[in-house]
Scaffold this active site. Structure first.
Site, PDB file in Angstrom:
ATOM      1  N   THR A  15       0.872  -1.107  -0.041  1.00 12.80           N
ATOM      2  CA  THR A  15       0.189   0.061  -0.069  1.00 12.80           C
ATOM      3  C   THR A  15       0.850   1.305  -0.007  1.00 12.80           C
ATOM      4  OG1 THR A  15       0.017   0.030   2.391  1.00 12.80           O
ATOM      5  CG2 THR A  15      -1.770  -1.156   1.336  1.00 12.80           C
ATOM      6  N   ASP A  16       0.082   2.503  -0.363  1.00  8.26           N
ATOM      7  CA  ASP A  16       0.915   3.517  -0.256  1.00  8.26           C
ATOM      8  C   ASP A  16       0.174   4.543   0.462  1.00  8.26           C
ATOM      9  OD1 ASP A  16      -0.697   5.080  -1.953  1.00  8.26           O
ATOM     10  OD2 ASP A  16       0.213   4.801  -3.643  1.00  8.26           O
ATOM     11  N   PHE A  17       0.566   5.983   0.676  1.00  9.02           N
ATOM     12  CA  PHE A  17       0.038   6.699   1.625  1.00  9.02           C
ATOM     13  C   PHE A  17      -1.399   7.275   1.189  1.00  9.02           C
ATOM     14  CE2 PHE A  17       0.336  10.538  -0.837  1.00  9.02           C
ATOM     15  CZ  PHE A  17      -0.119  11.710  -0.278  1.00  9.02           C
ATOM     16  N   ALA A  18      -1.926   6.850  -0.040  1.00  7.58           N
ATOM     17  CA  ALA A  18      -2.969   7.009  -0.740  1.00  7.58           C
ATOM     18  C   ALA A  18      -3.969   6.098  -0.106  1.00  7.58           C
ATOM     19  CB  ALA A  18      -3.163   7.201  -2.217  1.00  7.58           C
ATOM     20  N   GLY A  19      -3.477   5.034   0.655  1.00  2.00           N
ATOM     21  CA  GLY A  19      -4.386   4.087   1.369  1.00  2.00           C
ATOM     22  C   GLY A  19      -4.749   2.794   0.512  1.00  2.00           C
TER      23      GLY A  19
END
Lengths: 136, 136, 136, 136
Positions: A15-19
């Site tokens: 995952t990344d910080f955009a969820g």
């Protein structure tokens, strides 16, 4: 035709910080599925590399991102072949969450020798991928 | 047109057992270049996300892998825009090693809100990406 | 002592759904710094591998995570040596955001031959790392 | 004590140009095992994050790399708890290839709130991790 199915779970690392799952990581998912599809057909990439110096490489791909996968999702990669020639295989790889198609990819795979030059696909590889063609 | 150029080095983490850069990692390289191109145009994705709940997402891409990059190579990502509309930007991103084109990608970028639904590109984003169109 | 400093930016790929840098990715950051520190000392790991079949491996590490880094942060990795023997180097690697220490790591590095067995550190490597010892 | 066991395969993405698993990627493997151990105990990290704004974070770790894993290996991560307090759990995580211990890690896990501040471990988490303590 026998489509190959490979199941995986989405972890933190994906995952990344955009969820949602980072877009490059779907390429990891579909590569895992290719490795498992080859193994299921008795093709061991380590043996191929050691024996003949042959490795697989992706020559081209296109990806359609329809909907995002999220942390902890269980996904299925469905792999079929669209075309298999002496030197190249075109695979269709789809990432599903239950009955929702999230990502669809078309991947052109070739073989390279230790010198980095293209090689014919080894016969067992052609046979294995050929078995994933439609209408067979 | 002003092409954006971003330089990076290939590290251990980027390579795989075939001795070359793993195919998914070029997507990381070109995403770094997009972030730097936006920052160079004064666009801060953290502020966009916090302020308006807007994040970028890749909707589609195609990649042509021409030649492999290797450990310790210094690469340049060259980014231009092919089309910018209210809702989408098509970027052309090329990975070069000196004067050798290794990887060419076409990337369709959209904006999403916190609900995951498409949004218009914020005006400063359109202006920034529009400045990378040919013929300008 | 000459501490080596390496600057990097945090990109999408480095973050996870908690909105911060994923814990494994700091190991990538400090490995990049080791590669750059070696290159700055004239040590080319590709040449070492091709010439002598020598590669570096991490034998042990400990990491203290004090505060998280976030998307778009600019970080500095500061590398020094704590001990250098014939067979092993202990490095201290710290990840800073401006004047805030985020992550501190102690990393034991060894050299391996193509057979996977430990080897003495090549003399130029010992010299380079020895130059990063305190009190020099 | 019930040790949790999680099996995985090594894929291309996990290897590096030295032909073995990249050292940071073992942290991914053991994190996958932690997520699966929590799920097996009925703890859904997505629900925890949405409901209470609680996320897990690694506060410290140490890793002993004994022998390398290679492409296509099947590995097992064995997870137990060494100590569980109100605010922190110390886990022992080992990566095995059949009966060969490759990597041993000690991982201190805490919980953080949305403000990034430490929080007590939620009671179900303490119970789940406490069930992995020795002598139980």
């Amino acid at each position: 035709m026998t489509a190959h199915r490979f199941e995986l779970r989405v972890y933190y690392e994906d995952t990344d910080f955009a969820g949602i799952v980072y877009y490059a990581n779907y390429l990891k998912f579909i590569e895992r599925a290719r490795t498992e599809a080859l193994l299921a057909a008795g093709i061991d990439q380590v043996a191929l590399e050691r024996g003949q110096g042959t490795v697989f490489a992706v020559r081209a791909l296109s990806v359609d991102y329809r909907a995002p996968a999220r942390f902890q999702d269980v996904l299925t990669v469905r792999t079929t072949a669209a075309a298999v020639t002496a030197a190249r295989a075109r695979l269709i790889q789809e990432v599903w969450r239950t009955d929702e198609l999230l990502v669809a990819a078309e991947v052109d795979v070739v073989c390279l020798g230790r010198d980095g030059r293209p090689r014919r696909l080894p016969e067992p590889v052609r046979a294995a991928l050929g078995g994933m063609l439609p209408g067979l």
